[in-house]
Design a protein around this motif. Structure first.
Motif, PDB file in Angstrom:
ATOM      1  N   HIS A   8       0.824  -1.210   0.000  1.00 36.36           N
ATOM      2  CA  HIS A   8       0.000   0.000   0.000  1.00 36.36           C
ATOM      3  C   HIS A   8       0.857   1.258   0.000  1.00 36.36           C
ATOM      4  O   HIS A   8       0.550   2.233  -0.709  1.00 36.36           O
ATOM      5  N   LEU A   9       1.929   1.245   0.751  1.00 33.28           N
ATOM      6  CA  LEU A   9       2.810   2.409   0.796  1.00 33.28           C
ATOM      7  C   LEU A   9       3.486   2.642  -0.555  1.00 33.28           C
ATOM      8  O   LEU A   9       3.606   3.778  -1.017  1.00 33.28           O
ATOM      9  N   THR A  12       0.947   4.064  -2.971  1.00 34.97           N
ATOM     10  CA  THR A  12       0.714   5.475  -2.655  1.00 34.97           C
ATOM     11  C   THR A  12       1.839   6.340  -3.209  1.00 34.97           C
ATOM     12  O   THR A  12       1.598   7.399  -3.804  1.00 34.97           O
ATOM     13  N   ALA A  16       1.592   9.251  -6.066  1.00 35.88           N
ATOM     14  CA  ALA A  16       2.065  10.596  -5.759  1.00 35.88           C
ATOM     15  C   ALA A  16       3.057  11.062  -6.820  1.00 35.88           C
ATOM     16  O   ALA A  16       3.021  12.224  -7.264  1.00 35.88           O
ATOM     17  N   ASP A  34      -6.449  10.528  -7.491  1.00 37.08           N
ATOM     18  CA  ASP A  34      -6.612  11.141  -6.168  1.00 37.08           C
ATOM     19  C   ASP A  34      -7.498  10.267  -5.279  1.00 37.08           C
ATOM     20  O   ASP A  34      -7.204  10.049  -4.103  1.00 37.08           O
ATOM     21  N   VAL A  37      -5.565   7.174  -4.294  1.00 38.97           N
ATOM     22  CA  VAL A  37      -4.562   7.505  -3.285  1.00 38.97           C
ATOM     23  C   VAL A  37      -5.230   7.666  -1.918  1.00 38.97           C
ATOM     24  O   VAL A  37      -4.744   7.163  -0.903  1.00 38.97           O
ATOM     25  N   ASP A  38      -6.385   8.350  -1.894  1.00 36.34           N
ATOM     26  CA  ASP A  38      -7.113   8.525  -0.627  1.00 36.34           C
ATOM     27  C   ASP A  38      -7.547   7.181  -0.059  1.00 36.34           C
ATOM     28  O   ASP A  38      -7.448   6.936   1.150  1.00 36.34           O
ATOM     29  N   VAL A  40      -6.170   4.225  -0.688  1.00 35.04           N
ATOM     30  CA  VAL A  40      -4.970   3.498  -0.259  1.00 35.04           C
ATOM     31  C   VAL A  40      -4.492   4.042   1.083  1.00 35.04           C
ATOM     32  O   VAL A  40      -4.126   3.283   1.980  1.00 35.04           O
ATOM     33  N   ALA A  41      -4.524   5.355   1.238  1.00 32.93           N
ATOM     34  CA  ALA A  41      -4.090   5.958   2.497  1.00 32.93           C
ATOM     35  C   ALA A  41      -4.991   5.499   3.651  1.00 32.93           C
ATOM     36  O   ALA A  41      -4.512   5.173   4.745  1.00 32.93           O
ATOM     37  N   ALA A  42      -6.295   5.465   3.419  1.00 32.23           N
ATOM     38  CA  ALA A  42      -7.232   5.025   4.454  1.00 32.23           C
ATOM     39  C   ALA A  42      -7.005   3.560   4.803  1.00 32.23           C
ATOM     40  O   ALA A  42      -7.007   3.176   5.978  1.00 32.23           O
ATOM     41  N   THR A  44      -4.236   1.882   4.400  1.00 28.00           N
ATOM     42  CA  THR A  44      -2.949   1.796   5.077  1.00 28.00           C
ATOM     43  C   THR A  44      -3.083   2.182   6.541  1.00 28.00           C
ATOM     44  O   THR A  44      -2.526   1.525   7.423  1.00 28.00           O
ATOM     45  N   GLU A  45      -3.858   3.211   6.814  1.00 24.69           N
ATOM     46  CA  GLU A  45      -4.071   3.658   8.193  1.00 24.69           C
ATOM     47  C   GLU A  45      -4.802   2.574   9.004  1.00 24.69           C
ATOM     48  O   GLU A  45      -4.441   2.278  10.138  1.00 24.69           O
TER      49      GLU A  45
END
Length: 143
Positions: A8-9, A12, A16, A34, A37-38, A40-42, A44-45
């Motif tokens: 995932h990182l 991302t 980017a 976008d 990416v959002d 994937v970021a969620a 990943t969190e």
């Protein structure tokens, strides 16, 4: 779980980099990127939160196991000390008295020749360091 987090990182970072490319940011693909990416970021969190929760649970289990092991060793030490005290005493036959320790409470079982011998065994056990209590299940032998 860790491999998915790394994937995932990397994804991302790739998105980017693509967004930083001139002309890319103006396209419909950029809007889709976008959103990805959002997402994937969620994701990943969430994965990081799960890893943290799992780590905390493992730490708690390890701490609990260590405490139980420590208690077991303490009980074994108390048992050995009580048995040594019984062996050193000429009144009590240590071979006839079994010593069981559970959370610092010593239970004496077995047979003694006279009630006074049982009382002496209880007295000896109660003076040993680490003993929190003494129970008697000793039986006086009948002649």
């Amino acid at each position: 779980m860790q491999n998915r987090l790394i994937a995932h990182l990397v994804a991302t970072a790739a998105f980017a980099a693509a967004l930083a490319t001139p002309g890319f940011a103006d396209s419909t693909v950029a809007n889709t990127a976008d959103k990805v990416v959002d997402k994937v970021a969620a994701t990943t969190e969430k994965a990081a939160d799960k890893v943290a929760a799992g780590t905390e649970k493992a730490a708690a289990s390890t701490k609990e196991a260590a405490a139980k092991a420590g208690q077991y060793l303490d009980d074994a030490t108390v048992t050995a000390k009580v048995k040594a005290a019984l062996v050193a005493d000429k009144t009590v036959s240590a071979l006839d008295v079994k010593v069981i320790t559970n959370q610092g409470v010593v239970t004496l079982t077995g047979h003694v020749d006279r009630p006074e011998v049982g009382e002496r065994a209880l007295q000896l056990a109660s003076t040993v360091e680490g003993v929190k209590g003494v129970k008697s299940e000793l039986v006086v032998k009948t002649q």
